[in-house]
Design an enzyme around this catalytic site. Structure first.
Site, short mmCIF file in Angstrom:
data_model
loop_
_atom_site.label_atom_id
_atom_site.label_comp_id
_atom_site.label_asym_id
_atom_site.label_seq_id
_atom_site.Cartn_x
_atom_site.Cartn_y
_atom_site.Cartn_z
N GLU A 148 5.43 -1.35 -8.06
CA GLU A 148 6.68 -0.83 -8.62
C GLU A 148 7.41 -1.91 -9.41
O GLU A 148 7.92 -1.65 -10.51
CB GLU A 148 7.57 -0.30 -7.50
CG GLU A 148 8.91 0.23 -8.00
CD GLU A 148 9.73 0.89 -6.92
OE1 GLU A 148 10.76 1.49 -7.26
OE2 GLU A 148 9.34 0.81 -5.74
N ASP A 182 5.27 5.63 -11.12
CA ASP A 182 5.60 5.20 -12.47
C ASP A 182 4.95 6.14 -13.48
O ASP A 182 5.28 6.10 -14.67
CB ASP A 182 5.06 3.80 -12.71
CG ASP A 182 3.55 3.76 -12.48
OD1 ASP A 182 2.79 3.80 -13.46
OD2 ASP A 182 3.12 3.73 -11.31
N LYS A 228 -8.35 12.01 -14.48
CA LYS A 228 -9.56 12.76 -14.78
C LYS A 228 -10.09 13.57 -13.60
O LYS A 228 -11.00 14.37 -13.75
CB LYS A 228 -10.65 11.80 -15.27
CG LYS A 228 -10.32 11.12 -16.59
CD LYS A 228 -11.46 10.23 -17.04
CE LYS A 228 -11.16 9.56 -18.38
NZ LYS A 228 -12.26 8.68 -18.82
N ASP A 267 -4.52 2.59 4.34
CA ASP A 267 -5.20 2.19 3.11
C ASP A 267 -6.62 1.80 3.48
O ASP A 267 -6.90 1.47 4.63
CB ASP A 267 -4.48 1.01 2.44
CG ASP A 267 -4.70 0.97 0.93
OD1 ASP A 267 -5.87 1.02 0.50
OD2 ASP A 267 -3.72 0.89 0.18
N ASP A 273 -2.83 5.81 -7.61
CA ASP A 273 -3.57 6.03 -8.85
C ASP A 273 -3.39 7.50 -9.22
O ASP A 273 -3.66 8.38 -8.39
CB ASP A 273 -5.05 5.72 -8.62
CG ASP A 273 -5.88 5.76 -9.89
OD1 ASP A 273 -5.58 6.60 -10.77
OD2 ASP A 273 -6.84 4.99 -9.99
N THR A 316 7.72 -1.69 -4.03
CA THR A 316 6.38 -2.17 -3.79
C THR A 316 6.00 -3.20 -4.87
O THR A 316 6.69 -3.34 -5.89
CB THR A 316 5.36 -1.02 -3.83
OG1 THR A 316 5.20 -0.58 -5.18
CG2 THR A 316 5.81 0.14 -2.96
N TYR A 317 4.90 -3.86 -4.63
CA TYR A 317 4.41 -4.84 -5.60
C TYR A 317 4.20 -4.20 -6.96
O TYR A 317 4.65 -4.72 -7.99
CB TYR A 317 3.09 -5.44 -5.09
CG TYR A 317 2.36 -6.29 -6.09
CD1 TYR A 317 2.75 -7.60 -6.34
CD2 TYR A 317 1.29 -5.78 -6.81
CE1 TYR A 317 2.09 -8.39 -7.27
CE2 TYR A 317 0.61 -6.55 -7.73
CZ TYR A 317 1.02 -7.86 -7.96
OH TYR A 317 0.35 -8.62 -8.88
#
Length: 249
Positions: A194, A148, A118, A65, A114, A191-192
């Site tokens: 999720e 999600d 676009k 990350d 993310d 995950t956080y």
């Protein structure tokens, strides 16, 4: 972060100045073994990196990350628990080929990225990144996507179909339906983000497919309805404010 043995921080400027010492030798030089290398891209707090490392001592896991503040949580766990088969790399995902040699990676996890509704070129399951993954992955390597986002799920399925890629697993509701031949213990690592989506009643989607090798990929020609709930920032502050407003109303 700099005090943790298994955290490597390489912004572009440092990479240009020094190069990267473990490219092609992650397993032997950093982990001290010859076990397969598995990546978690956009690892955030590193829940999957840590969770998978605990469950699979026969593999090495690297969370990647650009945001060190998020990564610190997982890095601290690895340090305090002396987890020997997990590490973290702080850098831009677009620089993967600078850190990993050809066929050095055996598997990739992309957890709640993310969806970049676009910008197709920024989608971590899009053609640009799949080409990048093919440069560092072994033949037959898998990409696991948990999301999600209905948009990203639909897009990824369309891309797989348009390019004739091998799809191994596919569900639009990971926890709500029956799904055979899948390790729910592994996919149950949450995950956080999720947990935030689950608390809001959203379905979690999961796809696993084979990363193509030596194939020219095309973007799917499809119109996809944007996610209606993504008009807000995904920061903790925004999520908490939204939940507070829900309680008031």
């Amino acid at each position: 972060m700099e005090q943790y043995e298994r955290v490597l921080q390489y912004p572009f400027a440092r990479l240009q100045a020094e190069g990267f010492p473990f490219r092609g030798s992650w397993a032997t030089e950093l982990f001290g073994n010859t076990k397969p290398i598995v990546l978690e891209l956009g690892c955030g707090k590193g829940e999957y990196t840590v969770g998978l490392a605990r469950r699979f001592p026969d593999k090495n896991f690297i969370g990647i990350d650009i945001k060190g503040a998020r990564m610190w949580s997982g890095a601290r766990q690895v340090n305090e628990e002396h987890i020997k088969n997990a590490a973290f790399l702080r850098t831009d995902i677009g620089l993967l080929s600078e850190f990993f040699a050809s066929e050095e990676v055996s598997e990739i996890w992309v957890t709640f990225p993310d969806p970049q509704m676009k910008k197709a070129g920024k989608r971590l399951t899009g053609t640009r990144f799949l080409k990048l993954y093919s440069e560092i992955c072994c033949p037959g390597a898998l990409l696991h996507l948990k999301t999600d986002s209905p948009f990203l799920y639909t897009y990824t399925k369309a891309l797989i179909e348009a390019n004739g890629l091998e799809l191994l697993h596919d569900t639009s509701d990971l926890y709500g339906g029956s799904f055979a031949n899948i390790d729910r213990d592994v996919l149950g690592i949450r995950t956080y983000y999720e947990q935030q989506w689950l608390d809001r009643g959203l379905c979690i989607k999961y796809i696993a497919f084979q990363i193509p090798q030596g194939k020219i990929l095309t973007e799917p020609d499809i119109d996809i309805k944007p996610d209606s709930y993504r008009s807000f920032n995904r920061s903790r502050r925004s999520l908490e404010a939204m939940e507070k407003n829900k309680e008031i109303n």
